[in-house]
Motif scaffolding. Structure first.
Motif, PDB file in Angstrom:
ATOM      1  N   ILE A  21       0.881  -1.251   0.009  1.00  0.00           N
ATOM      2  CA  ILE A  21       0.016   0.107  -0.047  1.00  0.00           C
ATOM      3  C   ILE A  21       1.009   1.387   0.071  1.00  0.00           C
ATOM      4  O   ILE A  21       1.600   1.572   0.937  1.00  0.00           O
ATOM      5  CB  ILE A  21      -0.808  -0.192   1.216  1.00  0.00           C
ATOM      6  CG1 ILE A  21      -1.716  -1.461   1.337  1.00  0.00           C
ATOM      7  CG2 ILE A  21      -1.835   1.001   1.230  1.00  0.00           C
ATOM      8  CD1 ILE A  21      -2.335  -1.549   2.662  1.00  0.00           C
ATOM      9  N   ILE A  22       1.050   1.849  -1.229  1.00  0.00           N
ATOM     10  CA  ILE A  22       1.939   2.897  -1.352  1.00  0.00           C
ATOM     11  C   ILE A  22       1.188   4.374  -1.307  1.00  0.00           C
ATOM     12  O   ILE A  22       0.207   4.594  -2.005  1.00  0.00           O
ATOM     13  CB  ILE A  22       2.804   3.103  -2.632  1.00  0.00           C
ATOM     14  CG1 ILE A  22       3.357   1.719  -3.037  1.00  0.00           C
ATOM     15  CG2 ILE A  22       3.441   4.117  -3.040  1.00  0.00           C
ATOM     16  CD1 ILE A  22       3.669   1.286  -4.453  1.00  0.00           C
ATOM     17  N   VAL A  23       1.434   4.900  -0.175  1.00  0.00           N
ATOM     18  CA  VAL A  23       1.070   6.326   0.249  1.00  0.00           C
ATOM     19  C   VAL A  23       1.804   7.422   0.094  1.00  0.00           C
ATOM     20  O   VAL A  23       3.019   7.600   0.733  1.00  0.00           O
ATOM     21  CB  VAL A  23       0.284   6.354   1.902  1.00  0.00           C
ATOM     22  CG1 VAL A  23      -0.065   7.534   2.123  1.00  0.00           C
ATOM     23  CG2 VAL A  23      -0.371   5.111   2.011  1.00  0.00           C
ATOM     24  N   VAL A  24       1.465   8.306  -0.914  1.00  0.00           N
ATOM     25  CA  VAL A  24       2.368   9.148  -1.260  1.00  0.00           C
ATOM     26  C   VAL A  24       1.952  10.625  -0.745  1.00  0.00           C
ATOM     27  O   VAL A  24       1.047  11.134  -1.337  1.00  0.00           O
ATOM     28  CB  VAL A  24       2.750   9.323  -2.810  1.00  0.00           C
ATOM     29  CG1 VAL A  24       3.767  10.625  -2.990  1.00  0.00           C
ATOM     30  CG2 VAL A  24       3.280   7.942  -3.225  1.00  0.00           C
ATOM     31  N   ASN A  25       2.608  11.235   0.263  1.00  0.00           N
ATOM     32  CA  ASN A  25       1.931  12.496   0.878  1.00  0.00           C
ATOM     33  C   ASN A  25       2.657  13.484  -0.089  1.00  0.00           C
ATOM     34  O   ASN A  25       3.861  13.827   0.134  1.00  0.00           O
ATOM     35  CB  ASN A  25       2.563  12.498   2.590  1.00  0.00           C
ATOM     36  CG  ASN A  25       2.156  13.830   3.050  1.00  0.00           C
ATOM     37  OD1 ASN A  25       1.684  14.833   2.298  1.00  0.00           O
ATOM     38  ND2 ASN A  25       2.361  13.962   4.234  1.00  0.00           N
ATOM     39  N   ASP A  26       1.818  14.200  -0.567  1.00  0.00           N
ATOM     40  CA  ASP A  26       2.416  15.155  -1.607  1.00  0.00           C
ATOM     41  C   ASP A  26       2.347  16.775  -0.963  1.00  0.00           C
ATOM     42  O   ASP A  26       1.537  17.621  -1.716  1.00  0.00           O
ATOM     43  CB  ASP A  26       1.392  15.171  -2.981  1.00  0.00           C
ATOM     44  CG  ASP A  26       1.786  16.297  -4.021  1.00  0.00           C
ATOM     45  OD1 ASP A  26       2.994  16.292  -4.170  1.00  0.00           O
ATOM     46  OD2 ASP A  26       0.920  16.797  -4.680  1.00  0.00           O
TER      47      ASP A  26
ATOM     48  N   ARG B 219       3.559   1.409   2.771  1.00  0.00           N
ATOM     49  CA  ARG B 219       4.663   2.117   2.365  1.00  0.00           C
ATOM     50  C   ARG B 219       4.465   3.638   2.455  1.00  0.00           C
ATOM     51  O   ARG B 219       3.923   4.104   1.392  1.00  0.00           O
ATOM     52  CB  ARG B 219       5.545   1.470   1.084  1.00  0.00           C
ATOM     53  CG  ARG B 219       5.919   0.164   1.084  1.00  0.00           C
ATOM     54  CD  ARG B 219       6.178  -0.347  -0.174  1.00  0.00           C
ATOM     55  NE  ARG B 219       7.691   0.480  -0.365  1.00  0.00           N
ATOM     56  CZ  ARG B 219       8.139   0.440  -1.838  1.00  0.00           C
ATOM     57  NH1 ARG B 219       7.459  -0.326  -2.862  1.00  0.00           N
ATOM     58  NH2 ARG B 219       9.235   1.024  -2.134  1.00  0.00           N
ATOM     59  N   TYR B 220       4.919   4.317   3.261  1.00  0.00           N
ATOM     60  CA  TYR B 220       4.662   6.009   3.347  1.00  0.00           C
ATOM     61  C   TYR B 220       5.872   6.489   2.950  1.00  0.00           C
ATOM     62  O   TYR B 220       7.019   6.542   3.321  1.00  0.00           O
ATOM     63  CB  TYR B 220       4.251   6.059   4.920  1.00  0.00           C
ATOM     64  CG  TYR B 220       3.805   7.526   5.064  1.00  0.00           C
ATOM     65  CD1 TYR B 220       2.645   7.979   4.679  1.00  0.00           C
ATOM     66  CD2 TYR B 220       4.705   8.489   5.668  1.00  0.00           C
ATOM     67  CE1 TYR B 220       2.469   9.445   4.851  1.00  0.00           C
ATOM     68  CE2 TYR B 220       4.546  10.023   5.815  1.00  0.00           C
ATOM     69  CZ  TYR B 220       3.402  10.319   5.342  1.00  0.00           C
ATOM     70  OH  TYR B 220       3.281  11.603   5.495  1.00  0.00           O
ATOM     71  N   PHE B 221       5.497   7.565   1.995  1.00  0.00           N
ATOM     72  CA  PHE B 221       6.528   8.516   1.491  1.00  0.00           C
ATOM     73  C   PHE B 221       5.998   9.755   1.566  1.00  0.00           C
ATOM     74  O   PHE B 221       4.816  10.171   1.626  1.00  0.00           O
ATOM     75  CB  PHE B 221       6.756   8.095  -0.001  1.00  0.00           C
ATOM     76  CG  PHE B 221       7.172   6.869  -0.270  1.00  0.00           C
ATOM     77  CD1 PHE B 221       8.542   6.445  -0.227  1.00  0.00           C
ATOM     78  CD2 PHE B 221       6.314   5.640  -0.566  1.00  0.00           C
ATOM     79  CE1 PHE B 221       8.949   5.252  -0.610  1.00  0.00           C
ATOM     80  CE2 PHE B 221       6.651   4.420  -0.747  1.00  0.00           C
ATOM     81  CZ  PHE B 221       8.073   4.156  -0.948  1.00  0.00           C
ATOM     82  N   GLU B 222       6.929  10.823   1.773  1.00  0.00           N
ATOM     83  CA  GLU B 222       6.722  12.256   1.646  1.00  0.00           C
ATOM     84  C   GLU B 222       7.525  13.044   0.626  1.00  0.00           C
ATOM     85  O   GLU B 222       8.584  12.537   0.422  1.00  0.00           O
ATOM     86  CB  GLU B 222       6.904  12.681   3.096  1.00  0.00           C
ATOM     87  CG  GLU B 222       5.896  12.387   4.258  1.00  0.00           C
ATOM     88  CD  GLU B 222       6.258  13.058   5.573  1.00  0.00           C
ATOM     89  OE1 GLU B 222       7.227  13.767   5.544  1.00  0.00           O
ATOM     90  OE2 GLU B 222       5.389  12.848   6.579  1.00  0.00           O
ATOM     91  N   LYS B 223       6.728  13.560  -0.173  1.00  0.00           N
ATOM     92  CA  LYS B 223       7.640  14.779  -0.944  1.00  0.00           C
ATOM     93  C   LYS B 223       7.012  15.954  -1.046  1.00  0.00           C
ATOM     94  O   LYS B 223       5.871  16.343  -0.303  1.00  0.00           O
ATOM     95  CB  LYS B 223       7.240  14.132  -2.434  1.00  0.00           C
ATOM     96  CG  LYS B 223       5.726  13.823  -2.923  1.00  0.00           C
ATOM     97  CD  LYS B 223       5.746  13.240  -4.404  1.00  0.00           C
ATOM     98  CE  LYS B 223       6.066  14.273  -5.219  1.00  0.00           C
ATOM     99  NZ  LYS B 223       5.171  15.627  -5.528  1.00  0.00           N
ATOM    100  N   GLU B 224       7.833  17.025  -1.608  1.00  0.00           N
ATOM    101  CA  GLU B 224       7.351  18.389  -1.794  1.00  0.00           C
ATOM    102  C   GLU B 224       5.740  18.454  -2.656  1.00  0.00           C
ATOM    103  O   GLU B 224       5.783  17.764  -3.642  1.00  0.00           O
ATOM    104  CB  GLU B 224       8.270  19.273  -2.277  1.00  0.00           C
ATOM    105  CG  GLU B 224       9.467  19.663  -1.422  1.00  0.00           C
ATOM    106  CD  GLU B 224      10.445  20.482  -2.000  1.00  0.00           C
ATOM    107  OE1 GLU B 224      10.128  21.211  -3.035  1.00  0.00           O
ATOM    108  OE2 GLU B 224      11.501  20.641  -1.416  1.00  0.00           O
ATOM    109  N   ASN B 225       5.112  19.319  -2.305  1.00  0.00           N
ATOM    110  CA  ASN B 225       3.840  19.383  -3.200  1.00  0.00           C
ATOM    111  C   ASN B 225       4.157  19.798  -4.376  1.00  0.00           C
ATOM    112  O   ASN B 225       5.031  20.557  -5.094  1.00  0.00           O
ATOM    113  CB  ASN B 225       3.057  20.579  -2.726  1.00  0.00           C
ATOM    114  CG  ASN B 225       1.784  20.746  -3.520  1.00  0.00           C
ATOM    115  OD1 ASN B 225       1.554  21.649  -4.055  1.00  0.00           O
ATOM    116  ND2 ASN B 225       0.731  19.737  -3.394  1.00  0.00           N
TER     117      ASN B 225
END
Length: 327
Positions: free
Chosen positions: A35-40, A59-65
């Protein structure tokens, strides 16, 4: 060995909805998921809500908007599954979605399973969405979330960045790339229709003609894949549905400035006449018999700048119906 299914969920300012979305994925009857969660770059409490949910498959990821397209592309880049599902974080899915689609793959050898959905409003009313136009790209639709993809369909394909309607720019390409797409009538996705800040509910004239850029992107990608000639008729239907019917009847007619409205409709008319001068002869039907007839009449009136008559035929009746049904 059970196939691994990658579920890609972009997240941006959906603290009220994301828990429901994730729970509908965690509770799938088929369990071999990543479960790939991409916090934009969410600025609300979305991250806290996600982090409070404990499941080793997340699988949690954070990135710049950077917008939903960049978040989905990020998810595709890190996905390792044999199959891919995409879900918008304000929506949710049937707990049997993955199992149903994998069963369909096993029975039919499909590399793309097309399912259908319910529209859901804030009152909880549901509307079953039929997908029975008999034209591949129109039945499939341009949305990424009503499909179960064999992962290799996404090789060399990514969402265009920096535009509205980015789904339209690539989803039909992936659909036409599939060798054995199979359509089922199961409604496995619950699409929230009336979030005020949803892009589909925002009127912003500066972005309306991004539709044209996305349609041109489809053409470019199909040529790269060497399937443009065999897909040209399908492309024509996309132009008819998204440039003519949707852009005129759902967007342009609501522009309050009469000069701007006229200029946009004139530009739309010019583009379709140059690209597909015989577009009016295609057997395109927008909805049931009565709805299709009304739309066709209204469209002729709007394209010939008879706006008041067009409003009487389509805009006002549609508004009344929408209030009555909640959709």
């Amino acid at each position: 060995m059970e196939p691994l299914v990658s579920v890609i969920i972009p997240v941006y300012n959906v603290e009220k909805y994301v828990k429901r979305c994730l729970e509908s994925v965690i509770n799938q009857t088929y369990t071999n998921l990543e479960i790939i969660v991409v916090n934009d770059g969410a600025t609300d409490n979305s991250a806290s809500v996600v982090k409070a949910i404990h499941d080793e498959r997340i699988r949690y990821f954070e990135k710049e908007n950077g917008g939903q397209a960049t978040a989905r592309n990020f998810g595709l880049d890190v996905a390792t599954g044999d199959y891919i599902v995409m879900i918008d974080s304000d929506d949710y899915v049937s707990e049997s979605l993955v199992e149903t689609c994998l069963n369909t793959v096993e029975k039919t050898k499909a590399d793309l399973v097309l399912f259908t959905s319910y529209n859901v409003n804030q009152e909880g009313k549901m509307q079953y969405i039929k997908r029975d136009k008999g034209i591949k790209v129109l039945d499939a639709g341009p949305t990424p979330w009503n499909k179960f993809y064999q992962a290799n369909l996404w090789e060399g394909c990514r969402f265009p960045v920096g535009y509205w309607y980015e789904d339209l720019g690539i989803i039909p390409v992936v659909t036409l790339k599939a060798k054995n797409p199979v359509k089922i009538q199961d409604a496995l996705y619950y699409y929230i229709t009336d979030r005020a800040d949803s892009q589909s509910n925002i009127q912003q004239m500066d972005h309306f003609l991004d539709v044209v850029v996305m349609l041109e992107n489809i053409e470019t990608e199909l040529k790269k894949l060497g399937i443009y000639e065999e897909s040209k008729e399908q492309l024509a239907y996309l132009y008819i549905e998204h440039l003519i019917y949707r852009l005129v009847l759902r967007k342009a007619i609501y522009i309050s400035d009469k000069k701007d409205r006229k200029a946009l409709i004139k530009k739309i008319s010019t583009i379709i006449e140059q690209k597909f001068p015989d577009w009016g002869s295609y057997p395109y039907q927008a909805g049931g018999k009565l709805t299709a007839t009304l739309k066709k009449k209204a469209l002729w009136l709007y394209l010939h700048h008879f706006y008041f008559l067009g409003d009487l035929v389509w805009k006002y009746p549609f508004s009344i119906r929408s209030k009555q049904t909640g959709f």
